[in-house]
Design a protein around this motif. Sequence first.
Motif, PDB file in Angstrom:
ATOM      1  N   ALA A  78      30.314  18.307  16.525  1.00 18.24           N
ATOM      2  CA  ALA A  78      30.224  17.986  15.092  1.00 18.24           C
ATOM      3  C   ALA A  78      30.950  19.113  14.366  1.00 18.24           C
ATOM      4  CB  ALA A  78      28.762  17.891  14.673  1.00 18.24           C
ATOM      5  N   THR A  79      32.160  19.383  14.849  1.00 16.22           N
ATOM      6  CA  THR A  79      32.867  20.604  14.451  1.00 16.22           C
ATOM      7  C   THR A  79      33.699  20.444  13.181  1.00 16.22           C
ATOM      8  OG1 THR A  79      34.373  19.915  16.202  1.00 16.22           O
ATOM      9  CG2 THR A  79      32.988  21.787  16.672  1.00 16.22           C
ATOM     10  N   GLY A  80      33.752  19.237  12.658  1.00 15.14           N
ATOM     11  CA  GLY A  80      34.455  19.064  11.382  1.00 15.14           C
ATOM     12  C   GLY A  80      35.954  18.928  11.559  1.00 15.14           C
ATOM     13  N   CYS A  81      36.573  18.324  10.561  1.00 14.30           N
ATOM     14  CA  CYS A  81      38.008  18.029  10.649  1.00 14.30           C
ATOM     15  C   CYS A  81      38.851  19.038   9.891  1.00 14.30           C
ATOM     16  CB  CYS A  81      38.272  16.647  10.080  1.00 14.30           C
ATOM     17  SG  CYS A  81      37.526  15.375  11.080  1.00 14.30           S
ATOM     18  N   LEU A  82      38.245  19.657   8.882  1.00 13.44           N
ATOM     19  CA  LEU A  82      38.990  20.623   8.070  1.00 13.44           C
ATOM     20  C   LEU A  82      38.209  21.938   8.112  1.00 13.44           C
ATOM     21  CD1 LEU A  82      39.829  18.214   5.139  1.00 13.44           C
ATOM     22  CD2 LEU A  82      41.438  19.080   6.815  1.00 13.44           C
ATOM     23  N   SER A  83      38.066  22.461   9.318  1.00 15.73           N
ATOM     24  CA  SER A  83      37.209  23.623   9.479  1.00 15.73           C
ATOM     25  C   SER A  83      37.941  24.799  10.108  1.00 15.73           C
ATOM     26  CB  SER A  83      35.993  23.248  10.331  1.00 15.73           C
ATOM     27  OG  SER A  83      36.388  22.470  11.433  1.00 15.73           O
ATOM     28  N   ASN A  84      39.166  24.578  10.497  1.00 17.84           N
ATOM     29  CA  ASN A  84      39.902  25.670  11.143  1.00 17.84           C
ATOM     30  C   ASN A  84      41.029  26.117  10.207  1.00 17.84           C
ATOM     31  OD1 ASN A  84      40.766  27.481  13.019  1.00 17.84           O
ATOM     32  ND2 ASN A  84      41.677  25.970  14.385  1.00 17.84           N
ATOM     33  N   ALA A  85      40.683  27.014   9.291  1.00 21.35           N
ATOM     34  CA  ALA A  85      41.653  27.460   8.276  1.00 21.35           C
ATOM     35  C   ALA A  85      42.890  28.043   8.959  1.00 21.35           C
ATOM     36  CB  ALA A  85      41.004  28.516   7.389  1.00 21.35           C
ATOM     37  N   ARG A  86      44.037  27.729   8.396  1.00 27.37           N
ATOM     38  CA  ARG A  86      45.283  28.125   9.037  1.00 27.37           C
ATOM     39  C   ARG A  86      46.001  29.201   8.227  1.00 27.37           C
ATOM     40  NH1 ARG A  86      50.280  26.099   7.941  1.00 27.37           N
ATOM     41  NH2 ARG A  86      51.747  27.084   9.351  1.00 27.37           N
ATOM     42  N   MET A  87      46.158  30.363   8.843  1.00 33.34           N
ATOM     43  CA  MET A  87      46.904  31.447   8.199  1.00 33.34           C
ATOM     44  C   MET A  87      48.388  31.182   8.425  1.00 33.34           C
ATOM     45  SD  MET A  87      44.795  33.521   6.828  1.00 33.34           S
ATOM     46  CE  MET A  87      45.491  35.156   6.594  1.00 33.34           C
ATOM     47  N   PRO A  88      49.198  31.251   7.388  1.00 37.03           N
ATOM     48  CA  PRO A  88      50.625  31.002   7.610  1.00 37.03           C
ATOM     49  C   PRO A  88      51.273  32.187   8.319  1.00 37.03           C
ATOM     50  CG  PRO A  88      50.221  31.659   5.347  1.00 37.03           C
ATOM     51  CD  PRO A  88      48.878  31.587   6.008  1.00 37.03           C
ATOM     52  N   ASP A  89      52.297  31.872   9.057  1.00 35.89           N
ATOM     53  CA  ASP A  89      52.997  32.917   9.798  1.00 35.89           C
ATOM     54  C   ASP A  89      54.153  33.414   8.922  1.00 35.89           C
ATOM     55  OD1 ASP A  89      53.933  34.524  11.740  1.00 35.89           O
ATOM     56  OD2 ASP A  89      54.837  32.913  12.948  1.00 35.89           O
ATOM     57  N   ILE A  90      53.823  34.290   7.970  1.00 35.75           N
ATOM     58  CA  ILE A  90      54.862  34.769   7.054  1.00 35.75           C
ATOM     59  C   ILE A  90      55.104  36.247   7.341  1.00 35.75           C
ATOM     60  CG2 ILE A  90      55.558  35.088   4.635  1.00 35.75           C
ATOM     61  CD1 ILE A  90      53.662  32.813   3.887  1.00 35.75           C
ATOM     62  N   LYS A  91      56.367  36.592   7.503  1.00 37.16           N
ATOM     63  CA  LYS A  91      56.737  37.970   7.823  1.00 37.16           C
ATOM     64  C   LYS A  91      56.169  38.931   6.778  1.00 37.16           C
ATOM     65  CE  LYS A  91      60.974  40.551   8.322  1.00 37.16           C
ATOM     66  NZ  LYS A  91      62.353  40.490   7.926  1.00 37.16           N
ATOM     67  N   GLY A  92      55.555  39.993   7.224  1.00 35.54           N
ATOM     68  CA  GLY A  92      55.100  41.047   6.323  1.00 35.54           C
ATOM     69  C   GLY A  92      53.728  40.809   5.706  1.00 35.54           C
ATOM     70  N   LEU A  93      53.097  39.683   6.005  1.00 31.53           N
ATOM     71  CA  LEU A  93      51.802  39.373   5.366  1.00 31.53           C
ATOM     72  C   LEU A  93      50.796  40.508   5.580  1.00 31.53           C
ATOM     73  CD1 LEU A  93      49.968  37.382   3.840  1.00 31.53           C
ATOM     74  CD2 LEU A  93      49.577  36.170   5.975  1.00 31.53           C
ATOM     75  N   THR A  98      46.874  27.281   2.347  1.00 37.49           N
ATOM     76  CA  THR A  98      47.815  26.734   3.322  1.00 37.49           C
ATOM     77  C   THR A  98      47.187  25.757   4.308  1.00 37.49           C
ATOM     78  OG1 THR A  98      47.503  28.860   4.440  1.00 37.49           O
ATOM     79  CG2 THR A  98      49.547  28.563   3.214  1.00 37.49           C
ATOM     80  N   GLY A  99      45.964  25.355   4.056  1.00 35.13           N
ATOM     81  CA  GLY A  99      45.389  24.248   4.815  1.00 35.13           C
ATOM     82  C   GLY A  99      44.761  24.617   6.143  1.00 35.13           C
ATOM     83  N   PHE A 100      44.676  23.609   6.986  1.00 36.63           N
ATOM     84  CA  PHE A 100      43.871  23.694   8.210  1.00 36.63           C
ATOM     85  C   PHE A 100      44.648  23.161   9.412  1.00 36.63           C
ATOM     86  CE2 PHE A 100      41.274  23.021   4.522  1.00 36.63           C
ATOM     87  CZ  PHE A 100      40.235  23.932   4.671  1.00 36.63           C
ATOM     88  N   ASP A 101      44.248  23.628  10.575  1.00 38.10           N
ATOM     89  CA  ASP A 101      44.657  22.934  11.796  1.00 38.10           C
ATOM     90  C   ASP A 101      43.660  21.779  11.903  1.00 38.10           C
ATOM     91  OD1 ASP A 101      45.378  22.020  14.224  1.00 38.10           O
ATOM     92  OD2 ASP A 101      45.115  23.895  15.309  1.00 38.10           O
ATOM     93  N   ALA A 102      44.037  20.674  11.276  1.00 42.69           N
ATOM     94  CA  ALA A 102      43.070  19.610  10.992  1.00 42.69           C
ATOM     95  C   ALA A 102      42.737  18.746  12.206  1.00 42.69           C
ATOM     96  CB  ALA A 102      43.624  18.715   9.879  1.00 42.69           C
TER      97      ALA A 102
END
Length: 556
Positions: free
Chosen positions: A151-166, A390-394
């Motif tokens: 029951a892990t949810g569909c929008l529960s794995n927040a996604r960090m963007p891969d941006i240089k220098g973050l 930036t959303g989720f690994d949905a």
Amino acid sequence: MSALQPSSGKSQAAPATTYDVVVVGAGFAGMYMLHRLRGLGFSVRVYEQGGDVGGTWYWNRYPGARCDVESMQYSYSFSDELQQEWDWSERYAPQPEILKYANHVADRFKLRSDIQLNTRVDRAVFDESANCWDVTTADGKRVNAKYVVLATGCLSNARMPDIKGLSEFKGKVYHTGHWPHEAVDFTGLRVGVIGTGSSAIQSVPVIAEQASQLTVFQRTPNFSIPARNAALTPEEREAFRAKYPEIRRFAREEARNGIYTDMPDRGALDDGDNERRSKYEARWARGGLTFMSVYNNLAIDKAANDTAADFVRQKIAEIVKDPETAKLLQPNNHPIGSKRICIDTDYFATFNRPNVKLVDIRSNPIEQISANAVRAGGKDYEVDALVLATGFDAMTGSVAKIDIRGRNGLTLNQKWAEGPKTYLGLMSAGFPNLFIITGPGSPSVLSNMIVSIEQHVDWIADCLAYMRNSGVDAMEARKEAEDKWVAHVNEVAHATLYPQANSWYMGANIPGKPQIFMPYIGGVGVYRQICNEVAANGYEGFAMEAAEERQKAAVS
Ligand code: NA7
């Protein structure tokens, strides 16, 4: 001997504690699953990685966070007392109120004693010799369970963007899907928001009121409809409650997306320009997700869809004063509704504020982030704080984080390497006694989630009771049934305009993720009927292994 191969290579003694069912996640799905299973007399342990119940509503605390489905409908229907007694304050409840509701449910149904908080499930290994799961939590503890329900949810794995220098950025960095619990105050700060999906569309107007300067970095503009949020009066609540039996029935059985609304009986091109425009105007004035229900062919006919898309683009041009900004905000690379439509409160008008600037990172991509700026198109935009919307690994992201091993040691990630494969979204062949709530291959994120959650939970609960009553030890999706279902899910999706968008429905937001349309688009009513028929036909398409057979096999 069991065919499973623990990855450590060491043989381990069986865990001392045994449950009938381990449920992973204490959001709306996990809580109701626990309630149903308890009612049937199963022993259940729910593991929740968060510090409290509520799932997505526990994590998504960003400013302006609200549900896009109206509160009176985004609520459990399983208890009439609950739906009669809970007073929603607004048409669209804000996140704190939804979280309060989740906590109320946990208390009212005395769920907490079986929920272990702050506990991530790391691993679940199927023991073929015993037909049960060996579940390991992040603290290294192991338990046995006959069944596991994700029951892990569909929008529960927040996604960090891969941006240089973050990581070089000196100010605070927030992700909308992982917002801090303490209040965040942007007063006097220059804030940058990256992303313009639903989370940004809800938070931008609120952040703009605090920040001294807000810079919104937009890669893809999105369609958004005014929410027309307002306080609910006691009379409105009462009128709704009086109609609940019909509203809930309609949402379950007839509405494609689990939301009660009037059903369109004609297509967009069946009306003349004036008639059509006045219908769109009426829906725009009414506000909300049901904008797309004005006609019955907006999701399948591009010419029809264009009429709605043009209407919204025109509205954006009317609201946003600077023509260049308006043009940038007009979505132009996907049909309206092919990404979940957003609903907003003053999103487009926010760009009329003198302290708000839109930066088009489609034509001038972000090159890097430095200690105090976001550089795009060779220009530095100085910011004191960054909000990553930036959303989720949905849909599959949270499942993929658990090391799940089924028959012959095959991991679910290996099996799903080319995209998730399930039968009815409920089970995946090779992973017996493992159920997924609102998983890929079910209507899930295309619907009012609570309607879909309740349907899955009820189906799984009935199924577990059936297995117990019939002496079935293991249940598993048959590969042929699964292949047929996956093909059907694809076929139905490709008869619509949805696959034309690079959406998270397609996994398109995650570099390297297989691009497969994940949810089932056939509609919640149709889907429910299919699931019910499958169950009525003795769980057609599922293999059932009786306890007796296993015992016989073990001695022979
Ligand atoms: P979404 O809808 O996935 O939106 C994420 C946004 O972030 C979207 O505008 C993306 O642009 C943008 N994005 C993602 N990665 C990057 C990078 N690396 N650089 C720039 N921009 C980026 O997530 P939300 O949280 O807003 O909403 C999710 C769901 O929650 C929503 O559908 C509702 O159902 C509730 P892109 O579109 O990929 O060009």
